[in-house]
Design an enzyme around this catalytic site. Structure first.
Site, short mmCIF file in Angstrom:
data_model
loop_
_atom_site.label_atom_id
_atom_site.label_comp_id
_atom_site.label_asym_id
_atom_site.label_seq_id
_atom_site.Cartn_x
_atom_site.Cartn_y
_atom_site.Cartn_z
N LYS A 136 0.88 -1.65 -0.03
CA LYS A 136 0.46 0.15 0.27
C LYS A 136 1.01 1.03 -0.31
O LYS A 136 1.60 0.98 0.75
CB LYS A 136 -0.78 -0.24 1.37
CG LYS A 136 -2.28 -0.89 1.59
CD LYS A 136 -3.07 -0.79 2.03
CE LYS A 136 -4.16 -2.12 2.41
NZ LYS A 136 -5.24 -1.72 3.06
N SER A 173 1.87 3.53 1.89
CA SER A 173 1.76 3.91 2.97
C SER A 173 2.83 2.98 4.17
O SER A 173 4.13 3.00 4.97
CB SER A 173 0.56 3.20 4.52
OG SER A 173 0.68 2.45 4.60
N HIS A 181 0.73 2.30 12.34
CA HIS A 181 -1.41 2.44 13.33
C HIS A 181 -0.84 3.85 14.61
O HIS A 181 -1.25 4.91 14.28
CB HIS A 181 -1.64 1.01 13.80
CG HIS A 181 -2.96 1.53 14.23
ND1 HIS A 181 -4.01 1.87 13.31
CD2 HIS A 181 -3.97 1.84 15.62
CE1 HIS A 181 -5.56 1.78 14.25
NE2 HIS A 181 -5.48 1.69 15.40
N GLU A 183 -11.83 -12.49 6.05
CA GLU A 183 -10.66 -11.61 5.50
C GLU A 183 -9.66 -12.35 6.92
O GLU A 183 -10.25 -11.85 7.97
CB GLU A 183 -10.43 -10.43 5.63
CG GLU A 183 -9.07 -9.91 4.46
CD GLU A 183 -9.06 -7.93 4.77
OE1 GLU A 183 -8.66 -8.35 3.58
OE2 GLU A 183 -9.94 -7.22 5.40
N HIS A 230 -3.24 -11.49 1.69
CA HIS A 230 -4.94 -10.96 2.13
C HIS A 230 -5.17 -12.56 0.94
O HIS A 230 -5.70 -12.24 -0.04
CB HIS A 230 -5.41 -10.23 2.29
CG HIS A 230 -4.89 -8.36 3.01
ND1 HIS A 230 -5.97 -7.62 3.45
CD2 HIS A 230 -3.59 -8.12 2.70
CE1 HIS A 230 -5.00 -6.88 3.67
NE2 HIS A 230 -3.81 -7.48 3.55
#
Length: 96
Positions: free
Chosen positions: A5, A7, A48, A32, A13
């Protein structure tokens, strides 16, 4: 995940369907599952906290997180290569 991503987050996944029994019926529920290395798990926890639970996440901090993610990915790849070498050697020893 081949492409992280923006980030820097990487994980594998999977979407699975799980049968869930209710009182009068059985239904399929999607779930998921994210698989990530220990290093990426630590990275994700820190990211986070810094990004979503702190007011101090600057562009510089975000850039550092992305760079660290790239380094962790390289280290993970090297560790897998070394693990495979060890596994191949063990096969040779066990096969003798």
């Amino acid at each position: 995940m081949k492409e992280p991503k923006t980030s820097g987050y990487r994980s594998y996944h999977m979407i699975v369907e799980v049968p869930v029994e209710l009182i009068n019926e059985k239904v399929s529920v999607k779930a998921e599952i994210q698989i990530r290395t220990l290093a990426m798990d630590l990275w994700a926890s820190l990211e986070h906290k810094l990004k979503y639970k702190s007011k101090y996440c600057t562009k510089s901090v975000s850039d550092r997180l992305i760079n660290i993610s790239e380094e962790l990915y390289k280290i993970d790849k090297e560790m897998i290569e070394l693990f495979n070498i060890e596994k191949e050697q063990q096969i040779l020893v066990d096969g003798e």
